[in-house]
Design an enzyme around this catalytic site. Structure first.
Site: not given
Ligand code: UD1
Length: 420
Positions: A22-23, A92, A116, A121, A307, A329, A399
């Protein structure tokens, strides 16, 4: 809205194939804005976020086709440099159209993405880098207005209070590819997804070196062409399946994995007593009855990924001993703590730390997903728990995890959807 019901306590067994990352795919799709020529992107996961990015591309004038994991992006009759609030606010990652639009059209109007649930962020690093390339940046009514008759290569230090930034590195890299002269990004994000984007940009004719390291050098070129690219496998999905196999004491072959991208997780699991066997691009995970609690600190790549923090917490909540999980993070990324505790876990949050005291077994309960990775954590907890777990707001999961329900069912899990 749907909720996901899981009947826990079943050992997962069989094979599962990891989808494209996804990223990676989101910034790569944004990068297609840098050319009028046609691009073909393969191994594209069918996700809510992918659809959001395709919608944005269409709104910016591209013609987009998505079928069987392949996306073709071609130029439409009319293009736009305005990315609307309604579209950007859904995700985002859509903010990374700013760099390509500015490079291509010398101006861009992109809605600020906003905060979020996992934290504030900000986008200061994106703007710092783009300004350094010579753009004038104004903020008006929630939009960033960026203008630059000519972007010029320069030396940019992109480190922030929480280390490097993935999407800021992507955005600045995409702003610099068509700039005049050479750009050096220092303290660039080293994530494999940044490297994948740079590799795609190079196929389009960009001249980028150092991707995957903290120093990226970009020699500006006059124009970019269309290109074909296959997206790398999703390392977070792979890691989630590893935990799924372990937490259910299962026996799972995970296919389409890049082992090199999972170093920090595999090292931690080794410390916990897990043996993973790797063959080519497959990993074989066999459940271990007795794991040891380990401490985890999230860090930018190659450190332990934020993540995976929530999923690892699910595993530690049923592992003997005490584990301290530190989030470096997103210090507020702990929405899943209260939900795991509803399932009987013993977790105490102290600022950016969570102290997890492992228990024998979680018990199924109604819980609420708050964000993508917290949802994955609750699915894992539900698989391991006794009885039924009902996870509401499951759309978060869609998502980032392609076909998760059918993949779980193929591994023998008892999962189904119900209307809320
Ligand atoms: C990306 C990933 C997300 C992952 C995160 C961290 C995508 C689409 N998303 O998000 O899944 O959780 O990396 O690995 O790739 N920051 C600033 N100023 C900025 C930008 C970021 O201070 O301008 C801070 C953030 O608040 C955070 C840290 O830097 O504390 C890292 O964030 P960043 O790497 O930018 O996350 P994203 O790229 O948005």
């Amino acid at each position: 809205m749907d909720k996901l019901i899981i009947q826990g306590g079943i050992r997962l067994k069989g094979e599962v194939k990891v989808s494209g990352a996804k990223n990676s795919v989101l910034p790569i799709l944004a990068a297609t804005l840098l050319t009028d020529e046609t691009c073909l992107i393969k191994d594209v996961p069918h996700l809510r976020d992918t659809n959001s990015m395709l919608k944005i591309l269409r709104s910016l004038g591209k013609i987009v086709e998505f079928d069987k994991g392949r996306v073709i992006v071609a130029a439409g009759k009319k293009s736009s440099y305005i990315a609307d609030y309604k579209l950007v606010s859904t995700m985002r990652a859509s903010f990374c159209v700013l760099g390509p639009l500015l490079s291509r059209f010398k101006q861009a109007k992109v809605s600020l993405p906003g905060g979020c649930v996992i934290g504030v962020r900000p986008v200061d690093l994106h703007l710092k880098g783009i300004k350094a390339l010579g753009a004038d940046i104004q903020i008006d009514s929630g939009y960033i207005l960026a203008k630059a008759a000519k972007l010029k290569g320069t030396h940019i230090y992109l480190g922030g209070a929480f280390g490097s930034s993935v999407l800021a590195t992507d955005n600045v890299m995409m702003s610099a590819v068509l700039a005049q002269g050479k750009t050096v990004i220092e303290s660039a994000a080293c994530e494999p997804e940044v490297e994948d984007l740079a590799n795609f940009l190079n196929k389009m004719g960009a001249k980028i070196t150092g991707q995957g390291s903290p120093t990226i050098e970009i020699e500006g070129v006059k124009s970019l062409r269309g290109a074909t690219h296959s997206v790398i496998p999703d390392r977070i999905e792979a890691a989630t399946w590893i935990i799924a196999a372990l937490i259910t004491n299962g026996d799972v072959l995970i296919k389409n994995v890049n082992y090199r991208h999972l170093g920090a997780l595999i090292d931690k699991l080794g410390e916990a007593g897990v043996k993973i066997s790797q063959k080519g691009d497959s990993l074989h995970i066999k459940g271990h009855k007795r794991l040891k609690a380990v401490n985890i600190t999230t860090l930018p790549y190659p450190g332990f990924p934020t993540d995976m923090q929530a999923q690892m917490m699910a595993l530690m909540s049923v592992t003997d001993g005490i584990s301290v999980i530190t989030e470096k993070i997103y210090p507020d990324r702990f929405m899943h703590v209260a939900e795991l505790n509803r399932m009987g876990a013993h977790i105490q949050r102290e600022g950016p730390h969570a102290i997890v005291e492992g228990i024998k077994r979680l018990s199924g309960a109604p819980v609420m997903a708050s964000d993508l990775r917290a949802s994955a954590c609750l699915v894992l907890a539900g698989l391991a728990a006794s009885g039924k777990t009902a996870i509401s707001r499951i759309y978060h999961l869609e998502r980032g995890y392609e076909n998760i329900e059918s993949k779980l069912k193929d591994l023998g899990a008892k999962v189904w959807r119900e209307k809320e």
